[in-house]
Design an enzyme around this catalytic site. Sequence first.
Site, PDB file in Angstrom:
ATOM      1  N   HIS A 171      -7.731   9.617  -1.436  1.00 49.49           N
ATOM      2  CA  HIS A 171      -6.998   9.571  -0.172  1.00 49.49           C
ATOM      3  C   HIS A 171      -7.763  10.212   0.991  1.00 49.49           C
ATOM      4  O   HIS A 171      -7.772   9.677   2.097  1.00 49.49           O
ATOM      5  CB  HIS A 171      -5.637  10.249  -0.361  1.00 49.49           C
ATOM      6  CG  HIS A 171      -4.591   9.762   0.589  1.00 49.49           C
ATOM      7  ND1 HIS A 171      -3.259   9.745   0.262  1.00 49.49           N
ATOM      8  CD2 HIS A 171      -4.670   9.273   1.843  1.00 49.49           C
ATOM      9  CE1 HIS A 171      -2.565   9.268   1.292  1.00 49.49           C
ATOM     10  NE2 HIS A 171      -3.392   8.983   2.254  1.00 49.49           N
ATOM     11  N   ASP A 195       0.840  -1.198   0.000  1.00 51.25           N
ATOM     12  CA  ASP A 195       0.000   0.000   0.000  1.00 51.25           C
ATOM     13  C   ASP A 195       0.873   1.246   0.000  1.00 51.25           C
ATOM     14  O   ASP A 195       1.643   1.477   0.932  1.00 51.25           O
ATOM     15  CB  ASP A 195      -0.898   0.006   1.242  1.00 51.25           C
ATOM     16  CG  ASP A 195      -1.830   1.211   1.290  1.00 51.25           C
ATOM     17  OD1 ASP A 195      -3.027   1.051   0.979  1.00 51.25           O
ATOM     18  OD2 ASP A 195      -1.361   2.317   1.644  1.00 51.25           O
ATOM     19  N   LYS A 222      -2.923   5.925  -4.099  1.00 48.71           N
ATOM     20  CA  LYS A 222      -4.020   6.825  -3.739  1.00 48.71           C
ATOM     21  C   LYS A 222      -3.891   8.171  -4.439  1.00 48.71           C
ATOM     22  O   LYS A 222      -2.787   8.659  -4.684  1.00 48.71           O
ATOM     23  CB  LYS A 222      -4.049   7.034  -2.218  1.00 48.71           C
ATOM     24  CG  LYS A 222      -4.032   5.746  -1.414  1.00 48.71           C
ATOM     25  CD  LYS A 222      -4.066   6.013   0.080  1.00 48.71           C
ATOM     26  CE  LYS A 222      -3.706   4.774   0.872  1.00 48.71           C
ATOM     27  NZ  LYS A 222      -2.258   4.500   0.863  1.00 48.71           N
ATOM     28  N   TYR A 243       2.996  10.093  -0.640  1.00 47.38           N
ATOM     29  CA  TYR A 243       4.110   9.528   0.126  1.00 47.38           C
ATOM     30  C   TYR A 243       5.454   9.820  -0.543  1.00 47.38           C
ATOM     31  O   TYR A 243       6.491   9.758   0.115  1.00 47.38           O
ATOM     32  CB  TYR A 243       3.965   8.015   0.290  1.00 47.38           C
ATOM     33  CG  TYR A 243       2.754   7.554   1.048  1.00 47.38           C
ATOM     34  CD1 TYR A 243       1.935   8.440   1.753  1.00 47.38           C
ATOM     35  CD2 TYR A 243       2.404   6.205   1.075  1.00 47.38           C
ATOM     36  CE1 TYR A 243       0.815   7.998   2.433  1.00 47.38           C
ATOM     37  CE2 TYR A 243       1.294   5.751   1.756  1.00 47.38           C
ATOM     38  CZ  TYR A 243       0.494   6.654   2.428  1.00 47.38           C
ATOM     39  OH  TYR A 243      -0.618   6.200   3.095  1.00 47.38           O
TER      40      TYR A 243
END
Length: 275
Positions: free
Chosen positions: A109, A46, A76, A51
């Site tokens: 998200h 994931d 996401k 990120y």
Amino acid sequence: MTAVPEITLNDGTTIPQLGFGVWQVPADEAQDVVAEALKVGYRHIDTAAIYGNEEGVGRAIAESGIPREELYITTKLWVSDFKAGQTKEALRTSLQKLGLDYVDLYLIHWPSPEDEKYLEAWKALEELQAEGLTRSIGVSNFLPHHLDRVAEVGTKTPAINQIELHPALQQRQVQEANESRGIKTQAWSPLAQGAVFGDEPIVKAAEAHGVSPAQVIIRWHLQQGRILFPKSVTPERIASNFDVFGFELSDAEVDAITALERDGRTGMHPDSFNP
């Protein structure tokens, strides 16, 4: 290799119940960390655009030699992309960084609900799924009233709602709303960032089974049917978090951990987070 249970989603696809998360894993460490997780046996990874480590995840996947169909990859859509009407472009960018033709799951998200732009994003996700760029579509951090709005404008129901969920924050109303709609609940921050490791029911269960508090909490999630993805950058913990299929909590132990519910939120509240 340990067989991780598979959960069937409302679109007929399946997802490994236990995965590996890479939130806060630095970009320059992501490749090695994910490679370690894949070596241990994880097949569900994931990540997310925000990120900043999709490239590292992609390199680990490419060098693993594991057939693509044996992997389950989630990424996401970040708020700024759907606010700018760039949902489709955002997924294509993520795919390029990951080095993949498709992802298994694409999530919004956060709802960032002040202007309801997430509803336009949901329509775009439905189109991306139809184009084959993602096998399943879902949401993250959505509350029941956000799910209601998605149902009003969409033609498909989210397969998953990924929410903060651990013994200190169980979001039971959201879990119930998910279940009533046929949406599977997926837990992020499933270990409460260690904040519950010292709680008596978790300590007692760990001692009784000869395992760590983290392993107890992971079992607690698994035995209640949730999908989760603990995160670590330490090889020993990456391995131990996967080594959770050799023991089972009793009903009394599960109930005692469930009774730890309190307002232990570690992240932002979905109604007030509007980046």
